[in-house]
Design an enzyme around this catalytic site. Structure first.
Site, mmCIF file in Angstrom:
data_model
loop_
_atom_site.group_PDB
_atom_site.id
_atom_site.type_symbol
_atom_site.label_atom_id
_atom_site.label_comp_id
_atom_site.label_asym_id
_atom_site.label_seq_id
_atom_site.Cartn_x
_atom_site.Cartn_y
_atom_site.Cartn_z
ATOM 1 N N LYS A 139 43.556 39.228 48.468
ATOM 2 C CA LYS A 139 44.666 39.700 49.308
ATOM 3 C C LYS A 139 44.545 39.022 50.677
ATOM 4 O O LYS A 139 44.618 37.809 50.738
ATOM 5 C CB LYS A 139 44.685 41.225 49.317
ATOM 6 C CG LYS A 139 44.922 41.764 47.881
ATOM 7 C CD LYS A 139 44.953 43.265 47.761
ATOM 8 C CE LYS A 139 45.072 43.671 46.295
ATOM 9 N NZ LYS A 139 44.992 45.143 46.115
ATOM 10 N N THR A 171 39.006 43.701 46.860
ATOM 11 C CA THR A 171 39.450 42.541 46.103
ATOM 12 C C THR A 171 39.205 41.318 46.979
ATOM 13 O O THR A 171 38.982 41.435 48.186
ATOM 14 C CB THR A 171 40.958 42.613 45.776
ATOM 15 O OG1 THR A 171 41.678 42.753 47.006
ATOM 16 C CG2 THR A 171 41.278 43.785 44.864
ATOM 17 N N TYR A 214 28.254 31.246 30.269
ATOM 18 C CA TYR A 214 27.946 32.681 30.161
ATOM 19 C C TYR A 214 26.692 32.993 30.946
ATOM 20 O O TYR A 214 25.716 32.250 30.849
ATOM 21 C CB TYR A 214 27.740 33.088 28.696
ATOM 22 C CG TYR A 214 28.766 34.111 28.259
ATOM 23 C CD1 TYR A 214 28.663 35.428 28.685
ATOM 24 C CD2 TYR A 214 29.852 33.760 27.460
ATOM 25 C CE1 TYR A 214 29.623 36.360 28.330
ATOM 26 C CE2 TYR A 214 30.804 34.679 27.098
ATOM 27 C CZ TYR A 214 30.687 35.994 27.537
ATOM 28 O OH TYR A 214 31.647 36.913 27.198
ATOM 29 N N ARG A 247 41.517 35.684 42.365
ATOM 30 C CA ARG A 247 41.559 37.035 41.807
ATOM 31 C C ARG A 247 40.138 37.455 41.507
ATOM 32 O O ARG A 247 39.470 36.825 40.683
ATOM 33 C CB ARG A 247 42.347 37.073 40.493
ATOM 34 C CG ARG A 247 43.755 36.548 40.562
ATOM 35 C CD ARG A 247 44.532 37.204 41.631
ATOM 36 N NE ARG A 247 44.970 38.523 41.252
ATOM 37 C CZ ARG A 247 46.244 38.899 41.237
ATOM 38 N NH1 ARG A 247 47.191 38.051 41.556
ATOM 39 N NH2 ARG A 247 46.577 40.118 40.898
ATOM 40 N N GLU A 307 25.347 36.652 31.666
ATOM 41 C CA GLU A 307 25.138 38.102 31.812
ATOM 42 C C GLU A 307 23.826 38.376 32.538
ATOM 43 O O GLU A 307 22.805 37.762 32.240
ATOM 44 C CB GLU A 307 25.108 38.767 30.442
ATOM 45 C CG GLU A 307 26.485 38.879 29.815
ATOM 46 C CD GLU A 307 26.426 39.443 28.406
ATOM 47 O OE1 GLU A 307 25.437 39.185 27.711
ATOM 48 O OE2 GLU A 307 27.380 40.130 28.018
ATOM 49 N N ASP A 340 37.526 51.425 50.426
ATOM 50 C CA ASP A 340 38.206 50.409 49.610
ATOM 51 C C ASP A 340 39.074 49.581 50.558
ATOM 52 O O ASP A 340 40.148 50.014 50.957
ATOM 53 C CB ASP A 340 39.047 51.094 48.536
ATOM 54 C CG ASP A 340 39.769 50.098 47.643
ATOM 55 O OD1 ASP A 340 39.812 48.900 47.991
ATOM 56 O OD2 ASP A 340 40.303 50.524 46.596
#
Ligand SMILES: *Cc1c(COP(=O)(O)O)cnc(C)c1O
Length: 424
Positions: free
Chosen positions: A231, A228, A56, A237, A58, A202
């Site tokens: 692609k 992203t 973790y 991902r 954050e 985008d």
């Protein structure tokens, strides 16, 4: 055989292992033309499957809410540096969980609920998150939409300018999910400046082409660039938001604590690996091959009487309007999938049919180019596609689909797939 190997999965959870293996074989045996998909490298798979998923973190490097960041901090900074170098930008945030959350972070950074956002209409090739009605971005903000011209199939820049000056959006999106033509970033930047709007590019679909020099870059034109990573960029991902230094703080605050909790560090590692791969000289050759394949496939389809939106393509993507073939997109896509050609049904501009049963098909060449297919193979793929579509039109596709699927399996056996190979 999966690569990296999955012996613990096979031993401990054979049900899931079987589905993973079957999916890998499916990806091996099909001509994968879904424009948003690709095959990642084994190195990206290894990073994605690493113990970084246990951690973790954050916050941002040097400013975390949990201890133990000795390795995560330099890892995230490496990913950021690689993104900045590859795309020539001043700031990068590599934490967004995926493209849609990345875009939501842009709204969080610059807009308040009810503010006006302008984007390419979804059925014209835009994305849900550019203010479409069923998306939170269309429900919580006031969307205005530009379109493509009926005669050219291309974005109408005069309409974009008129609409922007009339509606004064705070945010303008350029880019989309079904845009087969080069995006004119300088023209959008000019309009955004005139209208006093933030311009967000985008580039989810074309990021790999931009990295490889096969599409102009929005860097230096757009205030914000979202993408992203999975692609044409051929990573895991995930997503990134890039910007000028001026907007760095607003973007970072919007991603965390604005929208997200802990970043997915295994994904960050895999993004860093993919960015390094994309910085190698052979990635430029890959990007150019993607476009060459798309142009060759488009030409072969036109030769067979297919009606392509805008008449062709400048990038990896082709949009077919099937109206003149007397077949709808959905039955064609379903039959093609059975025939070993995987793609998706898609709306075409001014589509008279319903969104869940539209007139078109969307194809992309990023994945088949990774497999090593070259331009000489594209007429064969167009021929197979045509055979199946004609069979669907006659309502008699069963035998054709079965035969084409076998022919495709035979062809693809000669093209290795990163991440999996048949046993033996
Ligand atoms: C794919 C895509 C997205 C969304 O990405 P997800 O990871 O599916 O959320 C956003 N914008 C564009 C233009 C896309 O093509």
């Amino acid at each position: 055989m999966h690569e990296p190997r999955v012996p613990h999965l096979r031993g401990g959870d054979p049900d899931i292992a079987r589905l993973v293996e079957d999916e890998a074989r499916r990806q091996f045996e099909k001509v994968r033309l879904i424009a948003s998909e690709n095959y990642v490298s084994p190195a990206v798979l290894e990073a994605t499957g690493s113990v970084l998923t246990n951690k973790y973190s954050e916050g941002y490097a040097g400013r975390r809410y949990y201890e133990g960041q000795q390795n995560v901090d330099p890892l995230e900074e490496l990913a950021i540096d690689r993104a900045k170098t590859l795309f020539g930008v001043e700031h990068a945030n590599v934490q967004p969980y995926s493209g849609s959350p990345a875009n939501l972070a842009v709204y969080m950074a610059f807009l308040r609920p009810g503010d006006t956002v302008m984007g390419l209409s979804l059925p014209m090739g835009g994305h849900l998150t550019h203010g479409w009605s069923v998306s939170a971005t269309g429900a919580w903000f006031r969307p205005v939409r530009y379109e493509v011209r009926a005669d050219t199939g291309r974005v109408d820049m005069d309409q974009v300018r008129d609409l922007a000056l009339k509606e004064r959006p705070k945010l303008i999106w350029c880019g989309g999910t079904a845009v087969p033509r080069t995006i004119d970033f300088p023209a959008f930047a000019e309009i955004a400046r005139e209208a006093g709007a933030v311009l967000a590019a985008d580039v989810a679909h074309i990021a790999g082409l931009i990295a490889g020099g096969a599409h102009p870059s929005p860097a230096g034109h757009a205030d914000v660039i979202t993408t992203t990573t999975h692609k044409t960029l051929r990573g895991p991902r995930g997503a990134m938001i890039m910007s000028t230094a001026e907007h760095a703080k607003a973007i970072d605050k919007a991603v965390f604590p604005g929208l997200q909790g802990g970043p997915h560090n295994h994904t960050t590692a895999a993004i860093a690996v993919a960015l390094r791969e994309a910085a190698q000289p052979d990635f430029g050759a890959y990007a150019r091959r993607i476009v060459a394949n798309a142009k060759a496939l488009a030409a072969a389809l036109v030769e067979r009487g297919y009606d392509l939106v805008s008449g062709g393509t400048d990038n990896h993507l082709i949009l077919i309007d099937l109206t003149n073939k007397g077949v709808a997109g959905k039955p064609a896509a379903k039959a093609l999938d059975r025939a070993g050609i995987e793609l998706n049904h898609n709306a075409v501009p001014f589509d008279p049919r319903k969104p869940f049963d539209p007139s078109g098909l969307r194809l992309g060449t990023a994945a088949i180019t990774t497999r090593g297919l070259t331009e000489e193979r594209m007429p064969q793929i167009a021929a197979w596609l045509d055979e199946v579509v004609q069979a669907v039109a006659k309502g008699d596709e069963d035998a054709v689909a079965e035969r084409v699927a076998a022919e495709i399996r035979e062809l693809l056996a000669g093209y290795p797939m990163p991440g999996w190979a048949p046993a033996g």
